[in-house]
Design a protein around this motif. Sequence first.
Motif, PDB file in Angstrom:
ATOM      1  N   ASN A   1      18.074   8.893   3.496  1.00  0.00           N
ATOM      2  CA  ASN A   1      19.149   8.290   2.770  1.00  0.00           C
ATOM      3  C   ASN A   1      18.543   6.874   2.125  1.00  0.00           C
ATOM      4  O   ASN A   1      18.493   6.061   2.656  1.00  0.00           O
ATOM      5  N   ALA A   2      18.077   7.058   0.786  1.00  0.00           N
ATOM      6  CA  ALA A   2      17.812   5.905   0.043  1.00  0.00           C
ATOM      7  C   ALA A   2      16.682   4.844   0.819  1.00  0.00           C
ATOM      8  O   ALA A   2      17.048   3.670   1.052  1.00  0.00           O
ATOM      9  N   LEU A   3      15.605   5.337   1.114  1.00  0.00           N
ATOM     10  CA  LEU A   3      14.916   4.477   2.004  1.00  0.00           C
ATOM     11  C   LEU A   3      14.085   3.567   0.945  1.00  0.00           C
ATOM     12  O   LEU A   3      13.300   3.960  -0.048  1.00  0.00           O
ATOM     13  N   ARG A   4      14.240   2.386   1.545  1.00  0.00           N
ATOM     14  CA  ARG A   4      13.423   1.256   0.643  1.00  0.00           C
ATOM     15  C   ARG A   4      12.532   0.627   1.680  1.00  0.00           C
ATOM     16  O   ARG A   4      12.766   0.245   2.925  1.00  0.00           O
ATOM     17  N   LEU A   5      11.103   0.559   1.343  1.00  0.00           N
ATOM     18  CA  LEU A   5      10.173   0.175   2.369  1.00  0.00           C
ATOM     19  C   LEU A   5       8.892  -0.062   1.664  1.00  0.00           C
ATOM     20  O   LEU A   5       8.483   0.579   0.655  1.00  0.00           O
ATOM     21  N   THR A   6       8.307  -0.997   2.181  1.00  0.00           N
ATOM     22  CA  THR A   6       6.829  -1.394   1.772  1.00  0.00           C
ATOM     23  C   THR A   6       6.237  -1.664   2.549  1.00  0.00           C
ATOM     24  O   THR A   6       6.271  -2.651   3.606  1.00  0.00           O
ATOM     25  N   ILE A   7       4.772  -1.154   2.721  1.00  0.00           N
ATOM     26  CA  ILE A   7       4.030  -1.547   4.024  1.00  0.00           C
ATOM     27  C   ILE A   7       2.764  -2.212   3.200  1.00  0.00           C
ATOM     28  O   ILE A   7       1.984  -1.468   2.638  1.00  0.00           O
ATOM     29  N   ALA A   8       2.307  -3.424   3.645  1.00  0.00           N
ATOM     30  CA  ALA A   8       1.129  -4.075   2.980  1.00  0.00           C
ATOM     31  C   ALA A   8      -0.107  -3.474   3.604  1.00  0.00           C
ATOM     32  O   ALA A   8      -0.096  -3.309   4.784  1.00  0.00           O
ATOM     33  N   PRO A   9      -1.217  -3.635   3.135  1.00  0.00           N
ATOM     34  CA  PRO A   9      -2.500  -3.447   3.949  1.00  0.00           C
ATOM     35  C   PRO A   9      -2.419  -4.415   5.012  1.00  0.00           C
ATOM     36  O   PRO A   9      -2.047  -5.536   5.199  1.00  0.00           O
ATOM     37  N   GLY A  10      -2.993  -3.912   6.145  1.00  0.00           N
ATOM     38  CA  GLY A  10      -2.934  -4.601   7.567  1.00  0.00           C
ATOM     39  C   GLY A  10      -1.932  -4.650   8.251  1.00  0.00           C
ATOM     40  O   GLY A  10      -1.777  -4.884   9.427  1.00  0.00           O
ATOM     41  N   GLU A  11      -0.797  -3.927   7.825  1.00  0.00           N
ATOM     42  CA  GLU A  11       0.527  -4.001   8.369  1.00  0.00           C
ATOM     43  C   GLU A  11       0.606  -2.681   9.234  1.00  0.00           C
ATOM     44  O   GLU A  11      -0.194  -1.577   8.651  1.00  0.00           O
ATOM     45  N   VAL A  12       1.176  -2.780  10.505  1.00  0.00           N
ATOM     46  CA  VAL A  12       1.417  -1.572  11.182  1.00  0.00           C
ATOM     47  C   VAL A  12       2.992  -1.502  11.524  1.00  0.00           C
ATOM     48  O   VAL A  12       3.826  -2.193  11.922  1.00  0.00           O
ATOM     49  N   PHE A  13       3.650  -0.612  10.688  1.00  0.00           N
ATOM     50  CA  PHE A  13       4.957  -0.415  10.624  1.00  0.00           C
ATOM     51  C   PHE A  13       5.451   0.823  11.478  1.00  0.00           C
ATOM     52  O   PHE A  13       4.922   2.001  11.169  1.00  0.00           O
ATOM     53  N   CYS A  14       6.235   0.413  12.516  1.00  0.00           N
ATOM     54  CA  CYS A  14       6.610   1.527  13.528  1.00  0.00           C
ATOM     55  C   CYS A  14       7.916   1.803  12.968  1.00  0.00           C
ATOM     56  O   CYS A  14       8.922   1.084  13.271  1.00  0.00           O
ATOM     57  N   LEU A  15       8.183   3.179  12.880  1.00  0.00           N
ATOM     58  CA  LEU A  15       9.621   3.863  12.742  1.00  0.00           C
ATOM     59  C   LEU A  15      10.185   4.356  13.928  1.00  0.00           C
ATOM     60  O   LEU A  15       9.540   5.139  14.722  1.00  0.00           O
ATOM     61  N   LEU A  16      11.280   3.823  14.343  1.00  0.00           N
ATOM     62  CA  LEU A  16      11.787   4.303  15.661  1.00  0.00           C
ATOM     63  C   LEU A  16      13.218   4.780  15.324  1.00  0.00           C
ATOM     64  O   LEU A  16      13.723   4.811  14.300  1.00  0.00           O
TER      65      LEU A  16
ATOM     66  N   MET B   1       0.781  -1.209  -0.001  1.00  0.00           N
ATOM     67  CA  MET B   1       0.132  -0.019  -0.069  1.00  0.00           C
ATOM     68  C   MET B   1       0.837   1.390  -0.111  1.00  0.00           C
ATOM     69  O   MET B   1       0.623   2.004  -0.714  1.00  0.00           O
ATOM     70  N   LEU B   2       1.858   1.366   1.158  1.00  0.00           N
ATOM     71  CA  LEU B   2       2.809   2.501   1.088  1.00  0.00           C
ATOM     72  C   LEU B   2       4.386   1.923   0.685  1.00  0.00           C
ATOM     73  O   LEU B   2       4.692   0.838   1.055  1.00  0.00           O
ATOM     74  N   THR B   3       4.707   2.698  -0.506  1.00  0.00           N
ATOM     75  CA  THR B   3       5.977   2.289  -0.806  1.00  0.00           C
ATOM     76  C   THR B   3       6.960   3.117  -1.193  1.00  0.00           C
ATOM     77  O   THR B   3       6.540   4.197  -1.575  1.00  0.00           O
ATOM     78  N   ALA B   4       8.044   2.987  -0.706  1.00  0.00           N
ATOM     79  CA  ALA B   4       9.442   4.021  -0.952  1.00  0.00           C
ATOM     80  C   ALA B   4      10.324   3.240  -1.659  1.00  0.00           C
ATOM     81  O   ALA B   4      10.890   2.148  -1.312  1.00  0.00           O
ATOM     82  N   VAL B   5      10.974   3.755  -2.556  1.00  0.00           N
ATOM     83  CA  VAL B   5      11.935   3.248  -3.274  1.00  0.00           C
ATOM     84  C   VAL B   5      13.016   4.233  -3.396  1.00  0.00           C
ATOM     85  O   VAL B   5      12.839   5.276  -4.122  1.00  0.00           O
ATOM     86  N   ASP B   6      14.071   3.955  -2.713  1.00  0.00           N
ATOM     87  CA  ASP B   6      15.540   4.713  -2.924  1.00  0.00           C
ATOM     88  C   ASP B   6      14.772   6.275  -2.497  1.00  0.00           C
ATOM     89  O   ASP B   6      15.489   7.216  -3.132  1.00  0.00           O
ATOM     90  N   LEU B   7      14.059   6.394  -1.408  1.00  0.00           N
ATOM     91  CA  LEU B   7      13.665   7.586  -1.201  1.00  0.00           C
ATOM     92  C   LEU B   7      14.623   8.514  -0.505  1.00  0.00           C
ATOM     93  O   LEU B   7      15.034   7.835   0.536  1.00  0.00           O
ATOM     94  N   THR B   8      15.213   9.776  -1.161  1.00  0.00           N
ATOM     95  CA  THR B   8      16.000  10.408  -0.429  1.00  0.00           C
ATOM     96  C   THR B   8      15.539  12.113  -0.511  1.00  0.00           C
ATOM     97  O   THR B   8      15.190  12.527  -1.238  1.00  0.00           O
ATOM     98  N   LYS B   9      16.068  12.528   0.791  1.00  0.00           N
ATOM     99  CA  LYS B   9      15.919  13.895   0.833  1.00  0.00           C
ATOM    100  C   LYS B   9      17.074  14.706   1.154  1.00  0.00           C
ATOM    101  O   LYS B   9      17.593  14.193   2.364  1.00  0.00           O
ATOM    102  N   ARG B  10      17.728  15.542   0.675  1.00  0.00           N
ATOM    103  CA  ARG B  10      18.940  16.205   1.195  1.00  0.00           C
ATOM    104  C   ARG B  10      18.605  17.894   1.164  1.00  0.00           C
ATOM    105  O   ARG B  10      17.839  18.225   0.237  1.00  0.00           O
ATOM    106  N   TYR B  11      18.968  18.443   2.279  1.00  0.00           N
ATOM    107  CA  TYR B  11      18.936  19.765   2.418  1.00  0.00           C
ATOM    108  C   TYR B  11      20.375  20.491   2.454  1.00  0.00           C
ATOM    109  O   TYR B  11      21.069  20.133   3.250  1.00  0.00           O
ATOM    110  N   ASN B  12      20.606  20.953   1.317  1.00  0.00           N
ATOM    111  CA  ASN B  12      21.937  21.483   1.076  1.00  0.00           C
ATOM    112  C   ASN B  12      22.984  20.151   1.078  1.00  0.00           C
ATOM    113  O   ASN B  12      22.769  19.296   0.517  1.00  0.00           O
ATOM    114  N   ASP B  13      23.829  20.195   2.461  1.00  0.00           N
ATOM    115  CA  ASP B  13      24.788  19.063   2.532  1.00  0.00           C
ATOM    116  C   ASP B  13      24.121  18.034   3.291  1.00  0.00           C
ATOM    117  O   ASP B  13      24.826  16.897   3.421  1.00  0.00           O
ATOM    118  N   VAL B  14      23.053  18.217   4.220  1.00  0.00           N
ATOM    119  CA  VAL B  14      22.403  17.591   5.184  1.00  0.00           C
ATOM    120  C   VAL B  14      21.789  16.616   4.543  1.00  0.00           C
ATOM    121  O   VAL B  14      20.620  16.821   3.724  1.00  0.00           O
TER     122      VAL B  14
END
Lengths: 477, 468, 234
Positions: free
Chosen positions: C18-33, C1-14
């Motif tokens: 960095n290259a987030l790969r993530l897939t969250i299927a229906p019914g799944e509860v994914f906790c980011l720590l 349902m939610l998918t990130a492919v090499d998702l990257t966000k840079r603010y200038n040099d920061v």
Amino acid sequence: MFSRILRHEWRLLSGDATLWLVTAVCAAAIGYGVWNGARWVRFQQQAIADASAEQAKRYDALQTQITALRQPGASVSPFADPRNPSSLGGRLGPKYATLPPAPLAALAIGQSDLLPYYFKVSTDARENIVSTTEIENPNRLLAGRFDLAFVIIFFLPLLILALTYNMVSAEQEQGTLALVLSQPVGTGTLVRGKVAVRATVLVGVLVVLAGAALLITGVNLTAAGAVPRLLMWIVAVTAYAAFWFGLAVCVSSLGQSSTANATILATTWLALVVVAPSLFNLIATSFYPVPSRVEMVQAVREASDEANKEGSKLLARYYEDHPELATGDAAQAMTDFNVVRVAVNDDVENRVRPVVQRYERQIAAQQQTLDRLRFFSPAILMQSALNDVAGSGVDRHRHFISQLDAFHAQWRAHFVPLIFAKARVTSLDTLPSFTFVEESTAVLWGRVGTGVMALLLPSLALAWFGFRRLRRYPVAG
Amino acid sequence: MISRIARKEFLELTRDGRYRILAGVVLVLSLLSLAVGWNNYSSLSKQHETAQAATRTQWLAQDKKNPHSAAHYGMYAFKPKSQLAMVDTGIDPYVGVAVWMEAHKQNDFKFRPAQDRTAVQRFGEMTGAEVLQVLLPLFVVLMTFSAFTAEREQGTLRQLMSLGVSPRMLALGKAAGVALALAIVLVPATVLGVVAFMWTTESGLLAGDAGRVAWMIAVYLVYFATLIAIGLAVSAATRSSRVSLLVLLAFWFANSLLATRAAADLAGALHPTPSAVQFQRALEEDLSDQQAVAQRLEVRRAALFKEHNVDHVDALPIAFSGISLQEGEEHANEVFDEHFGRLFNLYEQQNRVLQAAGMAAPMLAVRSLSMGLAGTDFNQHRDFVAAAENYRRDIQRVLNADIAANQKKGQVYLADRSLWEQVPEFEYTAPPTQWVLGNYITSLIVLIAWFAASAFVLFRSTARLQVD
Amino acid sequence: MLTAVDLTKRYNDVVALNALRLTIAPGEVFCLLGANGAGKTTTINLFLNFIEPTSGSATINGIDVTKAPLETKKYVAYIPETVMLYRNLTGLENLEYFAALAGRPDYTASQLLEFFARVGLPDGAAERRVGTYSKGMRQKVGIAIALAKGAKALLLDEPTSGLDPKASNEFSDLLRQLSADGVAVLMATHDLFRAKQSGTRVGIMKHGRLVAVHGTDEFTHADLERVYLEHMHD
């Protein structure tokens, strides 16, 4: 979706004290402004009525005197003799040329407190006729009036800015923006809804209240030309409001805090409404300074000194130019005071004309400069549009002055042959009279339309830029 | 302690890019207004001086003629410019620049400069006074509105208070800091202004009257101190910068732009000005009161008969036509004094309303004082009008006395240059500073009251300062 | 349902993400720590298209969020740390507005009240102005919006921080119900206990990188804390 946002915004706004405060202040200012304008119009009408009553009374007296002088043996000094065309056309029988207030004059006092609206026209030199003025405390002229035009030019933008400066930033600051935008709604749609509600309310309140105030203060909306003028007024006010809403959208899109938005908008308002007009005025008057009229006073005096000195020579020349006026006893006429005076007046005017024209050229150059610069200040654009609609601006006055000049010429053309013929006036009914012919509505639309276009274009540009930027509004990070 | 706080405020303000831009703009505008004011003053005063000399020359160059002819020829008086008009043009654009002084008639001052301008004139001229009365107050608002609220929002106020800083010290320090930041703009402009004044002071209308400059500077300083106190008080009393800014902007607008118009309207409503038609008709009615003239003449004739012990006019050693002309003048003078006196008193009543309205808006008090000290207010205009009118009456007296002395019955009497020279040159000196201040006691008191009240409110609002 | 492919966000040099790969299927509860600034909120903002990715893509229901931001928002609901609502409107009015914005203007008042009941808001709360609500009540309104919207994915940014244990527990229960209905949940949180309790998987982030992903059934609460701290150390 859009109508949802509209309804919601209306609910939010109407629950907020700001809107009611703004509306109340707006209503009070509009009511007072229109009332004040209407009072000034009544004052002008009264002055014009007084003038024509004075003229009627004087003419009755003159007619009675003429009748009395028909009795054998009756006599009077030629200076006081109404049958003497020179006295009648000069000191005794001048007629008023008056500029009546336009149908919606109550909307803007404009220049009408400064530019004279009635003149006593006689065979006297033009400069003596047009230099009369209405009397007023100079302090009050300097301060200007609190009329509806003031409310619109200065106050309306502030009310608009007060309602819009935080329309996006407040949602950002209170945290609701993220929640709203996590729904399938674009920032543009949201802001369009916000602007639409505020614009409808404000312009609606303004138009309805101003209309009501006009009716209550007894302005006759059925008078000729009143309806098109009212339409022009609505169009112009809407365009002006559009500019300020466009500016608010544009500044909102920058993503600054509410306080920063308020500072930016207040400073922009100051720059466009207060500083720019004064600065442009300074530029125009510095590049095209109108010399003090003392120079003209001196020029007129020198011209009349010289003209008086060579009075009889002038008369001879005058006869050369106007052989039709030379009667059999031209030689005797050479020494006739009244006849000489006609020639002298004519000569003075000819000598002074280039000086007068120099002033007029400078004023025209100033006007031209400002006509170009006004595109950089919505306030100046609005001022000229409102003055045009109310007929209290410079253009309608110039229109009046040209008719005045024509009437002055007509008056002279009536009397000069009589003076030369040493005729006697027996009836006052044949004397020319002045009636002001109003400017055509088409001309008016042309002038107001230019101003409206000049307001709408930057409004559109600002809104376009604002909405484009809003797409990238920094909701987070 | 205060100086430390002041230094921090000053640094914070002057490091702000917005302050720098605004200060730059205000400085440029004040210097520009000063330069243009100076230029206008020099060119106009030269024109007026030249014209005044020319009218004298014309008067002296008259041919031989009957003195009464010369009286009808008359002279012009041109209103001299005061040097301080370069800072505050006051009512100058709205009053005529010249008056024709002729026999029988007190004429109006003609040619208002504003009539030779476009409608944009009504937005105001970028004069020094406009910068001082409209722009600088807004500048003060922008510098003070967040003085306390921003510290509250950042949480630094909590820290400051925990250190045991007295709120009053804090307020005084902040006021000093803002004043210092304001001085950066004001000092150069004032110095240049004073130099320009000294430059022109040799020959000008206010020659040597440095007191006016000093008073003017003092008035504006008190005004700015008041505004700083108001700004800080509002900032201390409101919860957020946003509210503080809105309150102060509303005050600024009401004080600087709305008050002048509202007060002028109020003055007009309380003391309505008549129309020129009404005024002229009433004046002419009284002027043409033949009976009054006849009575006056009768009294004078009886007195002369008694004095010279004769019983008819032709037996008098003087020409009665001169006497009768002068009596006509005297009658007219009374009528003019009454009518113009009434009109001018009406204006002064209106102006008193404007001064009293200063209680609601301090700008009105400052405006009146500024115009007065610049010599461009109505009182000084009236003073000049009166001087010109007295001079006109002097001319008539000299000429009519000459007719009475020299006119012989049945002869044409012509006077020459020696008579024209008997009429002294027209000279005018501006009234002294004390006279001006006397006219504006109300405004002075109102301004000082505003200052005291704003300082009091500032102390009160800092005493109850909320840390968050 | 939610998918990130090499998702990257840079603010200038920061590098914020960095290259987030993530897939969250229906019914799944994914906790980011992860610690503050590890990139959790950035991830959520990227899914909401509140910020633009430097590279890579985030998709919801197979649709790229940068290409069809409005379309993708039809499927997600967002609950920030504190659900901010219009203070001068009642809870019901707020819900009605947000539901309408979400494309469901057709709910009747009683239907909307039902959502209030389902999230466990006390009777009468719906008619009160939101200004009087406690934080727990606001968060529940956030869930009610998600329910009303019929969201297929939920983005939660520390939704339970600052809640009292009871409110926090109720919130977790609601989440479990949603996931049982097949909603994909992405939740950024500091609360290891809640993550273990309501999550199906946990991901640990550090300096913008997803350094570890585990199923919550792999270990006990104490194990989770140990693993987390190990990652935080170096």
